[in-house]
Write an enzyme that holds these catalytic residues in place. Structure first.
Site, PDB file in Angstrom:
ATOM      1  N   GLY A 116     -34.528  12.090  71.559  1.00  0.00           N
ATOM      2  CA  GLY A 116     -33.513  11.705  72.542  1.00  0.00           C
ATOM      3  C   GLY A 116     -33.749  10.314  73.094  1.00  0.00           C
ATOM      4  O   GLY A 116     -34.183  10.156  74.245  1.00  0.00           O
ATOM      5  N   TYR A 117     -33.479   9.305  72.294  1.00  0.00           N
ATOM      6  CA  TYR A 117     -33.624   7.913  72.727  1.00  0.00           C
ATOM      7  C   TYR A 117     -32.253   7.294  73.017  1.00  0.00           C
ATOM      8  O   TYR A 117     -31.954   6.886  74.121  1.00  0.00           O
ATOM      9  CB  TYR A 117     -34.303   7.069  71.633  1.00  0.00           C
ATOM     10  CG  TYR A 117     -35.814   7.119  71.560  1.00  0.00           C
ATOM     11  CD1 TYR A 117     -36.554   8.148  72.133  1.00  0.00           C
ATOM     12  CD2 TYR A 117     -36.513   6.130  70.873  1.00  0.00           C
ATOM     13  CE1 TYR A 117     -37.942   8.174  72.029  1.00  0.00           C
ATOM     14  CE2 TYR A 117     -37.894   6.148  70.767  1.00  0.00           C
ATOM     15  CZ  TYR A 117     -38.608   7.177  71.351  1.00  0.00           C
ATOM     16  OH  TYR A 117     -39.977   7.192  71.232  1.00  0.00           O
ATOM     17  N   SER A 118     -31.404   7.171  71.954  1.00  0.00           N
ATOM     18  CA  SER A 118     -30.161   6.387  72.055  1.00  0.00           C
ATOM     19  C   SER A 118     -29.183   6.985  73.051  1.00  0.00           C
ATOM     20  O   SER A 118     -29.078   8.209  73.185  1.00  0.00           O
ATOM     21  CB  SER A 118     -29.471   6.304  70.695  1.00  0.00           C
ATOM     22  OG  SER A 118     -30.348   5.782  69.738  1.00  0.00           O
ATOM     23  N   SER A 151     -30.028  13.169  65.902  1.00  0.00           N
ATOM     24  CA  SER A 151     -30.095  13.911  64.641  1.00  0.00           C
ATOM     25  C   SER A 151     -30.710  15.281  64.893  1.00  0.00           C
ATOM     26  O   SER A 151     -31.705  15.401  65.620  1.00  0.00           O
ATOM     27  CB  SER A 151     -30.960  13.170  63.621  1.00  0.00           C
ATOM     28  OG  SER A 151     -30.453  11.884  63.408  1.00  0.00           O
ATOM     29  N   GLU A 235     -44.616   4.988  61.386  1.00  0.00           N
ATOM     30  CA  GLU A 235     -44.284   4.951  59.957  1.00  0.00           C
ATOM     31  C   GLU A 235     -45.229   3.969  59.258  1.00  0.00           C
ATOM     32  O   GLU A 235     -45.275   2.804  59.589  1.00  0.00           O
ATOM     33  CB  GLU A 235     -42.826   4.500  59.806  1.00  0.00           C
ATOM     34  CG  GLU A 235     -42.435   4.101  58.403  1.00  0.00           C
ATOM     35  CD  GLU A 235     -42.749   5.177  57.382  1.00  0.00           C
ATOM     36  OE1 GLU A 235     -43.430   4.843  56.418  1.00  0.00           O
ATOM     37  OE2 GLU A 235     -42.337   6.335  57.584  1.00  0.00           O
ATOM     38  N   SER A 360     -31.454  -1.828  63.296  1.00  0.00           N
ATOM     39  CA  SER A 360     -30.427  -2.440  62.424  1.00  0.00           C
ATOM     40  C   SER A 360     -30.973  -3.692  61.727  1.00  0.00           C
ATOM     41  O   SER A 360     -32.013  -4.235  62.117  1.00  0.00           O
ATOM     42  CB  SER A 360     -29.204  -2.808  63.256  1.00  0.00           C
ATOM     43  OG  SER A 360     -29.527  -3.910  64.094  1.00  0.00           O
TER      44      SER A 360
HETATM   45  C1  LIG Z   1     -27.858   8.286  60.727  1.00  0.00           C
HETATM   46  C2  LIG Z   1     -28.328   7.972  62.112  1.00  0.00           C
HETATM   47  C3  LIG Z   1     -29.224   8.813  62.753  1.00  0.00           C
HETATM   48  C4  LIG Z   1     -29.666   8.536  64.042  1.00  0.00           C
HETATM   49  N1  LIG Z   1     -30.516   9.417  64.673  1.00  0.00           N
HETATM   50  C5  LIG Z   1     -30.927   9.161  65.942  1.00  0.00           C
HETATM   51  C6  LIG Z   1     -31.754  10.104  66.647  1.00  0.00           C
HETATM   52  O1  LIG Z   1     -32.123  11.167  66.121  1.00  0.00           O
HETATM   53  N2  LIG Z   1     -32.123   9.822  67.911  1.00  0.00           N
HETATM   54  C7  LIG Z   1     -31.755   8.668  68.532  1.00  0.00           C
HETATM   55  O2  LIG Z   1     -32.157   8.455  69.677  1.00  0.00           O
HETATM   56  N3  LIG Z   1     -30.937   7.759  67.910  1.00  0.00           N
HETATM   57  C8  LIG Z   1     -30.516   7.991  66.630  1.00  0.00           C
HETATM   58  N4  LIG Z   1     -29.685   7.092  65.994  1.00  0.00           N
HETATM   59  C9  LIG Z   1     -29.209   5.930  66.723  1.00  0.00           C
HETATM   60  C10 LIG Z   1     -29.778   4.612  66.261  1.00  0.00           C
HETATM   61  O3  LIG Z   1     -31.096   4.469  66.719  1.00  0.00           O
HETATM   62  C11 LIG Z   1     -28.831   3.512  66.813  1.00  0.00           C
HETATM   63  O4  LIG Z   1     -27.611   3.644  66.116  1.00  0.00           O
HETATM   64  C12 LIG Z   1     -29.398   2.146  66.626  1.00  0.00           C
HETATM   65  O5  LIG Z   1     -30.488   1.937  67.477  1.00  0.00           O
HETATM   66  C13 LIG Z   1     -28.316   1.059  66.927  1.00  0.00           C
HETATM   67  O6  LIG Z   1     -27.785   1.255  68.183  1.00  0.00           O
HETATM   68  P1  LIG Z   1     -26.209   1.356  68.430  1.00  0.00           P
HETATM   69  O7  LIG Z   1     -25.629   2.314  67.449  1.00  0.00           O
HETATM   70  O8  LIG Z   1     -25.988   1.575  69.871  1.00  0.00           O
HETATM   71  O9  LIG Z   1     -25.633  -0.089  68.016  1.00  0.00           O
HETATM   72  P2  LIG Z   1     -25.715  -1.404  68.877  1.00  0.00           P
HETATM   73  O10 LIG Z   1     -27.099  -1.598  69.396  1.00  0.00           O
HETATM   74  O11 LIG Z   1     -24.602  -1.417  69.868  1.00  0.00           O
HETATM   75  O12 LIG Z   1     -25.459  -2.495  67.773  1.00  0.00           O
HETATM   76  C14 LIG Z   1     -24.156  -2.788  67.273  1.00  0.00           C
HETATM   77  C15 LIG Z   1     -24.267  -4.003  66.353  1.00  0.00           C
HETATM   78  O13 LIG Z   1     -24.740  -5.149  67.123  1.00  0.00           O
HETATM   79  C16 LIG Z   1     -25.919  -5.670  66.529  1.00  0.00           C
HETATM   80  N5  LIG Z   1     -26.849  -6.110  67.576  1.00  0.00           N
HETATM   81  C17 LIG Z   1     -27.224  -5.407  68.673  1.00  0.00           C
HETATM   82  N6  LIG Z   1     -28.102  -6.133  69.407  1.00  0.00           N
HETATM   83  C18 LIG Z   1     -28.313  -7.296  68.731  1.00  0.00           C
HETATM   84  C19 LIG Z   1     -29.134  -8.437  68.964  1.00  0.00           C
HETATM   85  N7  LIG Z   1     -29.939  -8.517  70.027  1.00  0.00           N
HETATM   86  N8  LIG Z   1     -29.081  -9.442  68.057  1.00  0.00           N
HETATM   87  C20 LIG Z   1     -28.271  -9.368  66.954  1.00  0.00           C
HETATM   88  N9  LIG Z   1     -27.475  -8.306  66.689  1.00  0.00           N
HETATM   89  C21 LIG Z   1     -27.496  -7.286  67.561  1.00  0.00           C
HETATM   90  C22 LIG Z   1     -26.532  -4.516  65.748  1.00  0.00           C
HETATM   91  O14 LIG Z   1     -27.327  -4.984  64.691  1.00  0.00           O
HETATM   92  C23 LIG Z   1     -25.284  -3.805  65.228  1.00  0.00           C
HETATM   93  O15 LIG Z   1     -24.804  -4.441  64.073  1.00  0.00           O
HETATM   94  C24 LIG Z   1     -29.221   7.359  64.700  1.00  0.00           C
HETATM   95  C25 LIG Z   1     -28.317   6.496  64.060  1.00  0.00           C
HETATM   96  C26 LIG Z   1     -27.860   6.796  62.788  1.00  0.00           C
HETATM   97  C27 LIG Z   1     -26.880   5.859  62.136  1.00  0.00           C
END
Ligand SMILES: Cc1cc2nc3c(=O)[nH]c(=O)nc-3n(C[C@H](O)[C@H](O)[C@H](O)COP(=O)(O)OP(=O)(O)OC[C@H]3O[C@@H](n4cnc5c(N)ncnc54)[C@H](O)[C@@H]3O)c2cc1C
Length: 383
Positions: A116-118, A151, A235, A360
């Site tokens: 539970g992070y995001s 997830s 990891e 990302s």
């Molecule tokens: C398949 C999958 C499983 C997941 N499982 C988990 C889970 O079990 N638990 C959990 O806590 N989270 C989970 N996540 C979430 C994941 O950790 C987040 O999606 C990820 O951290 C990106 O955050 P966001 O989706 O809010 O995108 P954002 O952070 O809003 O990013 C949107 C876009 O902006 C870009 N961006 C953002 N900040 C910057 C910066 N400073 N400089 C340049 N570009 C930037 C990003 O690269 C991206 O392209 C999962 C995600 C996926 C896709």
């Protein structure tokens, strides 16, 4: 140091292969499979000698097990968050009581975990977490807020939650790492998120006064950021090597489809297929180099960048070699019901997420820029 297999590893490989051949059974549900793995001692190989019910294995044996697992086409693990993220975190930061309570059921495949992070306002910028955990008069924490993309939350028994315990704190200050039981009707609601594949692998999780016991706080109140970051660093590349075996299998299927469909006659397709193969070799050498200890501070980011983009390009190539029909949805498609995709469609759609989760591409490039190239740090919104 170069990473290489050792004398006893082939014996271990034979044991792992024989066990997997005898036990992998597509008809088993994921929870039963975890229990079977746990009972046979295949969970927690990387924990060392802990006395908590796991079997300790050397680094090369861990790689062997991961490789054989990927080759056996056994189910995707639903216990990996507990085994590979929570357990090393408790071994590093937990109390003896926490380790004794939580590690044996993970080793036995009995308790499943989610992360539970995001949150809607905290993804790449995780320090924006706003979920609150307040101390109640009975001494427990009461958690209120929303997590997203969690997830396996729909299957998990427990969740480790990053929450704000200090009212008014900002960024990475005042956060705590709490172990929260998921079975709290009325206080925790899990809402599956439907993906374009038609399946739901992750969820929104709503906390409305959910309880967490004080003794289930890891690392002390306010120390959550350090614990959370340490968890993300566990990891070490073992799973990357196994993942590459899965990738090689997928590439083989794409090559066979290209031969069958005739797409392989196109020189551009041929070039792209060979490029995928060569890049996969590069990823393997990079993973071996990292495991051997000769990677630099940017090695995990380089690996993530390589495989995320590679897998997405493979998905695109899979659709290309499959031909025009690949773009057509299944006949029984409906917005509500689950639907079947063929392997190319599935690979293409699933791999869109590969450049997002686990950090990302943009974030990985920033890490390499700052930690390896020594470029000036990226300006942050709030300090
Ligand atoms: C398949 C999958 C499983 C997941 N499982 C988990 C889970 O079990 N638990 C959990 O806590 N989270 C989970 N996540 C979430 C994941 O950790 C987040 O999606 C990820 O951290 C990106 O955050 P966001 O989706 O809010 O995108 P954002 O952070 O809003 O990013 C949107 C876009 O902006 C870009 N961006 C953002 N900040 C910057 C910066 N400073 N400089 C340049 N570009 C930037 C990003 O690269 C991206 O392209 C999962 C995600 C996926 C896709």
């Amino acid at each position: 140091m170069d990473f290489g297999f050792e004398a006893g590893d082939e014996e271990f490989r034979a044991e792992a292969r024989a066990w997997l051949r005898a036990h992998v059974d597509g008809a088993l549900d994921r929870r039963s499979w975890e229990r079977i793995l746990g009972k046979a001692g295949w969970i927690g190989l990387s924990w060392g000698e802990t006395g908590y019910g796991n079997r300790s294995a050397t680094l090369t044996q861990q790689v062997v097990w991961a490789e054989e697992y990927a080759r056996s086409e056994a189910p995707t693990r639903s216990g990996h968050i507990g085994e590979n993220l929570l357990a090393p975190t408790l071994l590093a930061h937990g109390t003896d009581e926490q380790r004794a309570r939580f590690l044996p059921p993970v080793a036995a495949g009995e308790e499943l975990w989610c992360q539970g992070y995001s949150e809607p306002g905290a993804g790449s910028d995780l320090a924006g977490v706003s979920t609150k955990a307040e101390r109640a008069t009975d001494g427990t924490y009461r958690i209120t807020g929303q997590k997203i993309w969690t997830s396996l939350a729909h299957e998990a028994d427990w969740c480790f939650v990053l929450a704000r315990t200090e009212a008014g704190s900002v960024r990475h200050h005042g956060l705590s790492f709490l172990l929260v039981p998921m079975d709290q009707p009325g206080r925790i609601e899990v809402r599956p998120i439907r993906q374009m594949t038609g399946t739901s692998d992750f969820n929104e999780v709503f906390f409305d006064g959910a309880h967490a016991r004080v003794e289930h706080l890891v690392g002390g109140e306010g120390a959550g950021w350090g614990v959370a970051m340490s968890l993300l660093g566990f990891e070490r590349g073992v799973s990357t090597l196994a993942q590459q075996i899965g990738f090689a299998g997928e590439l083989g299927r794409v090559v066979r489809t290209a031969v069958k469909s005739g797409a392989v006659a196109d020189p551009v397709v041929r070039e792209r297929l060979v490029r995928q193969w060569a890049e996969l070799r590069v990823m393997r050498w990079n993973a071996l180099r990292t495991l051997g200890g000769s990677g630099d501070a940017g090695a995990p980011s380089v690996a993530k960048l390589l495989w995320g983009g590679w897998h997405q390009r493979l998905g695109e190539l899979a659709m290309l070699v499959r031909g025009a029909g690949a773009g057509v949805g299944p006949a029984e498609w409906s917005a509500e019901a689950p639907y079947e995709l063929d392997a190319a469609q599935h690979l293409f759609m699933f791999s869109r997420a590969d450049t997002i989760y686990g950090g990302s591409d943009q974030i990985q490039r920033t890490i390499i820029a700052e930690r390896v190239l020594g470029l000036p740090r990226e300006p942050k919104g709030v300090v």
